[in-house]
Motif scaffolding. Structure first.
Motif, PDB file in Angstrom:
ATOM      1  N   UNK A  83     -65.794  78.397  -7.035  1.00  0.00           N
ATOM      2  CA  UNK A  83     -65.808  78.409  -8.459  1.00  0.00           C
ATOM      3  C   UNK A  83     -66.322  79.741  -8.953  1.00  0.00           C
ATOM      4  N   UNK A  84     -65.926  80.028 -10.162  1.00  0.00           N
ATOM      5  CA  UNK A  84     -66.379  81.279 -10.821  1.00  0.00           C
ATOM      6  C   UNK A  84     -66.754  80.875 -12.198  1.00  0.00           C
ATOM      7  N   UNK A  85     -67.848  81.646 -12.656  1.00  0.00           N
ATOM      8  CA  UNK A  85     -68.183  81.351 -14.131  1.00  0.00           C
ATOM      9  C   UNK A  85     -67.538  82.365 -15.182  1.00  0.00           C
ATOM     10  N   UNK A  86     -67.955  82.178 -16.366  1.00  0.00           N
ATOM     11  CA  UNK A  86     -67.051  82.958 -17.292  1.00  0.00           C
ATOM     12  C   UNK A  86     -67.379  84.344 -17.243  1.00  0.00           C
ATOM     13  N   UNK A  87     -68.723  84.732 -16.938  1.00  0.00           N
ATOM     14  CA  UNK A  87     -69.224  86.079 -16.848  1.00  0.00           C
ATOM     15  C   UNK A  87     -68.702  86.831 -15.520  1.00  0.00           C
ATOM     16  N   UNK A  88     -68.581  87.995 -15.382  1.00  0.00           N
ATOM     17  CA  UNK A  88     -68.193  88.998 -14.325  1.00  0.00           C
ATOM     18  C   UNK A  88     -69.347  88.696 -13.310  1.00  0.00           C
ATOM     19  N   UNK A  89     -69.021  88.479 -12.025  1.00  0.00           N
ATOM     20  CA  UNK A  89     -69.994  88.807 -10.941  1.00  0.00           C
ATOM     21  C   UNK A  89     -68.871  88.772  -9.705  1.00  0.00           C
ATOM     22  N   UNK A  90     -69.953  89.675  -8.761  1.00  0.00           N
ATOM     23  CA  UNK A  90     -69.198  89.956  -7.465  1.00  0.00           C
ATOM     24  C   UNK A  90     -69.319  88.917  -6.582  1.00  0.00           C
ATOM     25  N   UNK A  91     -70.001  87.705  -6.865  1.00  0.00           N
ATOM     26  CA  UNK A  91     -70.394  86.764  -5.872  1.00  0.00           C
ATOM     27  C   UNK A  91     -69.327  85.765  -6.127  1.00  0.00           C
ATOM     28  N   UNK A  92     -68.979  84.993  -5.058  1.00  0.00           N
ATOM     29  CA  UNK A  92     -67.898  83.958  -5.150  1.00  0.00           C
ATOM     30  C   UNK A  92     -69.051  82.750  -4.773  1.00  0.00           C
ATOM     31  N   UNK A  93     -68.945  81.538  -5.636  1.00  0.00           N
ATOM     32  CA  UNK A  93     -69.935  80.269  -5.368  1.00  0.00           C
ATOM     33  C   UNK A  93     -68.961  79.188  -5.033  1.00  0.00           C
ATOM     34  N   UNK A  94     -69.666  78.560  -4.063  1.00  0.00           N
ATOM     35  CA  UNK A  94     -71.119  78.712  -3.598  1.00  0.00           C
ATOM     36  C   UNK A  94     -71.189  79.699  -2.451  1.00  0.00           C
ATOM     37  N   UNK A  95     -72.429  80.359  -2.277  1.00  0.00           N
ATOM     38  CA  UNK A  95     -72.483  81.276  -1.509  1.00  0.00           C
ATOM     39  C   UNK A  95     -74.004  81.219  -1.042  1.00  0.00           C
ATOM     40  N   UNK A  96     -74.394  81.750   0.224  1.00  0.00           N
ATOM     41  CA  UNK A  96     -75.624  81.882   0.751  1.00  0.00           C
ATOM     42  C   UNK A  96     -76.339  83.002  -0.202  1.00  0.00           C
ATOM     43  N   UNK A  97     -77.466  82.730  -0.635  1.00  0.00           N
ATOM     44  CA  UNK A  97     -78.249  83.625  -1.612  1.00  0.00           C
ATOM     45  C   UNK A  97     -79.692  83.964  -0.875  1.00  0.00           C
ATOM     46  N   UNK A  98     -80.033  85.116  -0.447  1.00  0.00           N
ATOM     47  CA  UNK A  98     -81.325  85.488  -0.276  1.00  0.00           C
ATOM     48  C   UNK A  98     -81.929  86.081  -1.458  1.00  0.00           C
ATOM     49  N   UNK A  99     -83.084  85.222  -1.751  1.00  0.00           N
ATOM     50  CA  UNK A  99     -84.099  85.412  -2.990  1.00  0.00           C
ATOM     51  C   UNK A  99     -85.174  86.278  -2.259  1.00  0.00           C
ATOM     52  N   UNK A 100     -85.793  87.340  -2.853  1.00  0.00           N
ATOM     53  CA  UNK A 100     -86.923  87.775  -2.486  1.00  0.00           C
ATOM     54  C   UNK A 100     -88.112  88.049  -3.560  1.00  0.00           C
ATOM     55  N   UNK A 101     -89.347  87.326  -3.271  1.00  0.00           N
ATOM     56  CA  UNK A 101     -90.110  87.024  -4.389  1.00  0.00           C
ATOM     57  C   UNK A 101     -91.589  87.801  -3.891  1.00  0.00           C
ATOM     58  N   UNK A 102     -92.090  88.683  -4.543  1.00  0.00           N
ATOM     59  CA  UNK A 102     -93.214  89.071  -4.127  1.00  0.00           C
ATOM     60  C   UNK A 102     -94.485  88.986  -5.153  1.00  0.00           C
TER      61      UNK A 102
END
Length: 90
Positions: A2-21
């Motif tokens: 799936x793609x969103x209406x806004x530009x993104x380099x990601x293709x969804x669904x995808x594995x996404x690593x989020x880092x929070x400090x």
């Protein structure tokens, strides 16, 4: 795919690593996971890795999940960024 209406380099669904400090303490990890679980319903076992700084002053959490859309990721970033215990997001 799936793609969103806004530009993104990601293709969804995808594995996404989020880092929070944030500062080391019991409340930080619980607060972050509460927010993440609002946006990610399928957070799997082993999806969260915690690492403390050398002097135990800070904690970083790496949360890897299957992102469904850019809107999901954006909403998650907005809510985490607004939380007082979160110092940095990557």
């Amino acid at each position: 795919m799936t793609t969103d209406t806004e530009e993104t380099l990601l293709e969804f669904p995808c594995q996404f690593p989020l880092k929070v400090m944030g500062r080391h303490g019991d409340d930080f990890e619980a607060a972050v996971l509460t927010i993440v679980r609002k946006h990610v319903t399928n957070l799997g076992e082993g999806a969260v890795r915690a690492r403390d700084s050398g002097k135990d002053k800070f904690t970083s959490l790496t949360i890897t999940f299957e992102a469904q859309s850019k809107a999901q990721v954006d909403a998650l970033y907005r809510e985490l960024h607004a939380h007082e215990l979160v110092l940095m997001l990557l």
